[in-house]
Design a protein around this motif. Structure first.
Motif, PDB file in Angstrom:
ATOM      1  N   VAL A  10      63.057  26.325  26.672  1.00 33.19           N
ATOM      2  CA  VAL A  10      63.513  26.205  28.062  1.00 33.19           C
ATOM      3  C   VAL A  10      64.847  26.929  28.225  1.00 33.19           C
ATOM      4  N   ILE A  11      65.785  26.685  27.321  1.00 31.71           N
ATOM      5  CA  ILE A  11      67.103  27.345  27.382  1.00 31.71           C
ATOM      6  C   ILE A  11      66.942  28.855  27.298  1.00 31.71           C
ATOM      7  N   ASP A  12      66.097  29.339  26.397  1.00 34.92           N
ATOM      8  CA  ASP A  12      65.881  30.784  26.261  1.00 34.92           C
ATOM      9  C   ASP A  12      65.382  31.382  27.575  1.00 34.92           C
ATOM     10  N   LEU A  47      72.700  20.361  23.342  1.00 33.72           N
ATOM     11  CA  LEU A  47      72.910  21.038  22.057  1.00 33.72           C
ATOM     12  C   LEU A  47      72.409  22.480  22.101  1.00 33.72           C
ATOM     13  N   ALA A  48      71.223  22.677  22.653  1.00 36.45           N
ATOM     14  CA  ALA A  48      70.632  24.018  22.703  1.00 36.45           C
ATOM     15  C   ALA A  48      71.399  24.946  23.642  1.00 36.45           C
ATOM     16  N   ALA A  49      72.056  24.377  24.649  1.00 37.17           N
ATOM     17  CA  ALA A  49      72.781  25.185  25.629  1.00 37.17           C
ATOM     18  C   ALA A  49      74.154  25.637  25.133  1.00 37.17           C
ATOM     19  N   GLU A  50      74.673  25.021  24.070  1.00 35.55           N
ATOM     20  CA  GLU A  50      76.010  25.378  23.573  1.00 35.55           C
ATOM     21  C   GLU A  50      76.098  26.873  23.278  1.00 35.55           C
ATOM     22  N   GLY A  51      77.155  27.485  23.791  1.00 35.61           N
ATOM     23  CA  GLY A  51      77.400  28.904  23.558  1.00 35.61           C
ATOM     24  C   GLY A  51      76.566  29.839  24.419  1.00 35.61           C
ATOM     25  N   THR A  52      75.851  29.297  25.408  1.00 36.75           N
ATOM     26  CA  THR A  52      75.040  30.129  26.297  1.00 36.75           C
ATOM     27  C   THR A  52      75.565  30.003  27.721  1.00 36.75           C
TER      28      THR A  52
END
Length: 124
Positions: A10-12, A47-52
């Motif tokens: 989803v984040i990608d 967590l997955a969104a960190e740095g994006t």
């Protein structure tokens, strides 16, 4: 925990479609029959969104109930779990909703306007 892999996908997708703009909110429709734990997905999202560009974005989950139509009697039923059984006793059901996993919407920042040229403004 497969929620992390799903959430990473989803984040990608969100980052790819944001065109580099900051993402503030994401709404995802999750079917009740997807075997996705909403709390786990919410945790994994941050967590997955960190740095994006989605870092700090808020995830809104819309849970779609499971529904099926009986092939024997034609009745529709709400499915609360993975036991697929019609009120007539038939297990020959066609699942019509509850397996969705869709990014419904996302809110992104508008591109910043170019700063005004201070020298041009002074000459007016």
């Amino acid at each position: 925990m497969h929620e992390m892999a799903i959430t990473q996908s989803v984040i990608d997708a969100v980052c790819e479609h944001s065109s580099g703009r900051r993402v503030h909110e994401v709404t995802v429709e999750v079917g009740a029959l997807c075997a996705v734990e909403p709390d786990a997905m919410s945790f994994c999202f941050s967590l997955a969104a960190e740095g994006t560009v989605a870092e700090g974005a808020v995830l809104h989950l819309v849970i779609t109930p499971g529904r099926a139509r009986c092939r024997r009697c034609g009745a529709e039923a709400v499915l609360h779990d993975f036991i697929l059984l019609c009120g007539c006793g038939s297990a020959d059901l066609d699942v019509i909703s509850g397996r969705e996993l869709l990014i419904k919407s996302m809110e992104v920042s508008d591109e910043c306007a170019q700063p005004a040229d201070a020298a041009t403004l002074r000459d007016r």
